[in-house]
Design a protein around this motif. Structure first.
Motif, short mmCIF file in Angstrom:
data_model
loop_
_atom_site.label_atom_id
_atom_site.label_comp_id
_atom_site.label_asym_id
_atom_site.label_seq_id
_atom_site.Cartn_x
_atom_site.Cartn_y
_atom_site.Cartn_z
N ASP A 178 0.81 -1.22 0.00
CA ASP A 178 0.00 0.00 0.00
C ASP A 178 0.85 1.27 0.00
OD1 ASP A 178 -2.41 -1.42 0.00
OD2 ASP A 178 -2.39 -1.61 2.18
N GLU A 179 2.17 1.09 0.00
CA GLU A 179 3.09 2.23 -0.04
C GLU A 179 3.44 2.58 -1.48
OE1 GLU A 179 4.09 3.90 2.56
OE2 GLU A 179 3.47 2.58 4.20
N ASP A 180 3.87 3.82 -1.69
CA ASP A 180 4.30 4.26 -3.02
C ASP A 180 5.76 3.86 -3.20
OD1 ASP A 180 4.72 5.48 -5.43
OD2 ASP A 180 4.84 7.51 -4.59
N VAL A 181 5.98 2.64 -3.68
CA VAL A 181 7.33 2.12 -3.82
C VAL A 181 7.51 1.43 -5.16
CG1 VAL A 181 7.56 1.75 -1.33
CG2 VAL A 181 6.82 -0.14 -2.79
N LEU A 182 8.76 1.35 -5.58
CA LEU A 182 9.15 0.48 -6.67
C LEU A 182 9.73 -0.76 -5.99
CD1 LEU A 182 11.09 1.44 -9.88
CD2 LEU A 182 11.66 -0.62 -8.61
N PHE A 183 9.08 -1.90 -6.17
CA PHE A 183 9.42 -3.15 -5.48
C PHE A 183 10.05 -4.11 -6.47
CE2 PHE A 183 8.61 -7.41 -3.96
CZ PHE A 183 8.73 -7.35 -2.58
N GLU A 184 11.25 -4.62 -6.13
CA GLU A 184 11.94 -5.54 -7.02
C GLU A 184 12.31 -6.83 -6.30
OE1 GLU A 184 14.26 -2.38 -9.91
OE2 GLU A 184 15.38 -3.36 -8.29
N ALA A 185 12.14 -7.95 -7.00
CA ALA A 185 12.55 -9.25 -6.49
C ALA A 185 13.61 -9.83 -7.43
CB ALA A 185 11.35 -10.19 -6.40
N TYR A 186 14.78 -10.13 -6.87
CA TYR A 186 15.88 -10.70 -7.66
C TYR A 186 15.78 -12.22 -7.59
CZ TYR A 186 18.35 -6.14 -7.51
OH TYR A 186 18.71 -4.82 -7.64
N GLU A 237 7.26 4.99 -15.46
CA GLU A 237 7.03 4.88 -14.02
C GLU A 237 8.34 4.70 -13.26
OE1 GLU A 237 2.86 2.84 -13.00
OE2 GLU A 237 4.09 1.60 -14.32
N ILE A 238 9.25 3.92 -13.82
CA ILE A 238 10.53 3.63 -13.16
C ILE A 238 11.33 4.91 -12.93
CG2 ILE A 238 12.79 2.55 -13.54
CD1 ILE A 238 11.35 0.21 -14.81
N ILE A 239 11.26 5.83 -13.88
CA ILE A 239 12.05 7.07 -13.81
C ILE A 239 11.80 7.84 -12.51
CG2 ILE A 239 12.31 9.36 -14.88
CD1 ILE A 239 11.86 7.97 -17.59
N GLU A 240 10.61 7.72 -11.95
CA GLU A 240 10.27 8.47 -10.75
C GLU A 240 11.04 8.00 -9.52
OE1 GLU A 240 6.08 8.64 -10.04
OE2 GLU A 240 5.59 8.70 -12.17
N TYR A 241 11.63 6.81 -9.58
CA TYR A 241 12.24 6.20 -8.39
C TYR A 241 13.75 5.99 -8.48
CZ TYR A 241 7.33 5.02 -7.55
OH TYR A 241 5.97 5.09 -7.39
N THR A 265 10.25 7.58 -3.67
CA THR A 265 10.38 8.87 -4.34
C THR A 265 10.99 9.93 -3.42
OG1 THR A 265 8.10 9.43 -3.76
CG2 THR A 265 8.47 8.45 -5.93
N THR A 266 10.92 9.72 -2.10
CA THR A 266 11.47 10.68 -1.15
C THR A 266 12.18 9.98 -0.01
OG1 THR A 266 9.56 10.79 0.35
CG2 THR A 266 9.50 12.21 -1.61
N VAL A 267 13.12 10.68 0.62
CA VAL A 267 13.82 10.16 1.78
C VAL A 267 12.85 9.97 2.95
CG1 VAL A 267 15.64 10.63 3.45
CG2 VAL A 267 15.98 11.23 1.07
N THR A 268 11.89 10.87 3.06
CA THR A 268 10.89 10.77 4.13
C THR A 268 10.14 9.46 4.04
OG1 THR A 268 10.64 13.17 4.21
CG2 THR A 268 8.87 11.85 5.17
N ASP A 269 9.72 9.09 2.84
CA ASP A 269 9.02 7.82 2.66
C ASP A 269 9.93 6.64 2.99
OD1 ASP A 269 6.75 9.15 1.88
OD2 ASP A 269 7.03 8.81 -0.27
#
Length: 272
Positions: free
Chosen positions: A98-106, A120-124, A164-168
């Motif tokens: 539910d967070e605004d994140v780019l989530f990756e699984a290796y 979309e990726i560019i934002e993160y 997108t931000t350090v706060t997040d």
């Protein structure tokens, strides 16, 4: 006597253009020819190593994903691997979905990303890593479905989360920092999650054991927070001048910056 040298890539072995200078390449080759073993030791995954392996094709070993996966760069054979399994990945994803994140699984030698388009990726992603990320990611329509359909015996070597931000980033870090995993942040807007006790220091120890080399015979180079664990994996720890302060405080030696052939200069100091 130093027999094994391991080096971080971004900010350490690579300059600010993400390249290895000719001076550094030639210096490493000189000591390999003298019998010193070298290994990359990076947070990157196998899928992000192509240009590096082309630049320095004579380095035989690569410790990747912060110590979770090690392979022989000549044969591409696995030396060791430590996974987070389906339930771990599902737990982390559900905590963050539910967070605004780019989530990756290796996993499966690929990097699966929950964003659907390059725009979309560019934002993160920090601009200096954008091209590498766009080339190496598999964009997933439904990350939750991908995780749910995983085999129970399959897993990921690393989970990478961008904000997108350090706060997040800081807010989420406080929520997950006590989860039973190895969690580190090495840049302003990301968090990396590995299986418990997976870190670069333990990765170096595992490779050194395979090679019959002791901790005291190993030397490591780094610049960032995920390199701090190398203190427990090598007898000699070198920080580049541009390293974060906590790493410099525990290093045995501080060399020049990554833009000033810092690795090459320290190799000549300790091995020459």
């Amino acid at each position: 006597m130093i027999k094994l040298v391991v080096s971080d890539l971004d900010g350490t072995l690579l300059d600010s253009n993400s390249e290895v200078t000719e001076t550094t390449v030639n210096t490493i080759k000189k000591y390999i020819d003298e019998g010193i073993k070298f290994a990359f030791c990076t947070g990157r995954a196998f899928a992000e190593m192509d240009n590096i392996l082309e630049s320095i094709p004579f380095i035989r070993y690569a410790i990747t994903a912060n110590g979770a996966y090690c392979f022989d760069t000549f044969t591409k054979e696995e030396i060791y691997k430590t996974l987070m399994y389906k339930n771990d990945i599902k737990t982390i994803y559900e905590t963050l979905k539910d967070e605004d994140v780019l989530f990756e699984a290796y996993m499966d030698d690929k990097i699966y990303c929950n964003k659907k388009t390059d725009d979309e990726i560019i934002e993160y992603i920090p601009i200096e890593f954008l091209n590498m990320v766009k080339k190496s990611r598999v964009l997933v329509e439904d990350m939750e479905k991908l995780i749910n359909e995983m085999d129970e015996n399959n897993g990921a070597i690393k989970i990478h989360i961008f904000f997108t931000t350090v706060t997040d980033r800081d807010k989420v870090f406080q929520r997950i920092k006590d989860m039973p995993y190895d969690i580190v942040s090495q840049s302003f807007n990301e968090i990396e999650v590995n299986a418990k006790d997976v870190n670069k220091g333990n990765g170096v120890l595992a490779l050194a054991k395979k090679l019959g080399i002791t901790k005291q015979e190993s030397m490591g180079f780094g610049d960032n927070f995920n390199d701090i664990s190398m203190r427990d994996g090598v007898g000699t720890l070198v920080a580049v001048e541009n390293a974060v302060l906590p790493l410099k405080e525990i290093a045995d030696y501080i060399t020049k910056t990554n833009n000033e052939n810092g690795v090459a200069l320290a190799l000549d100091k300790f091995l020459g």
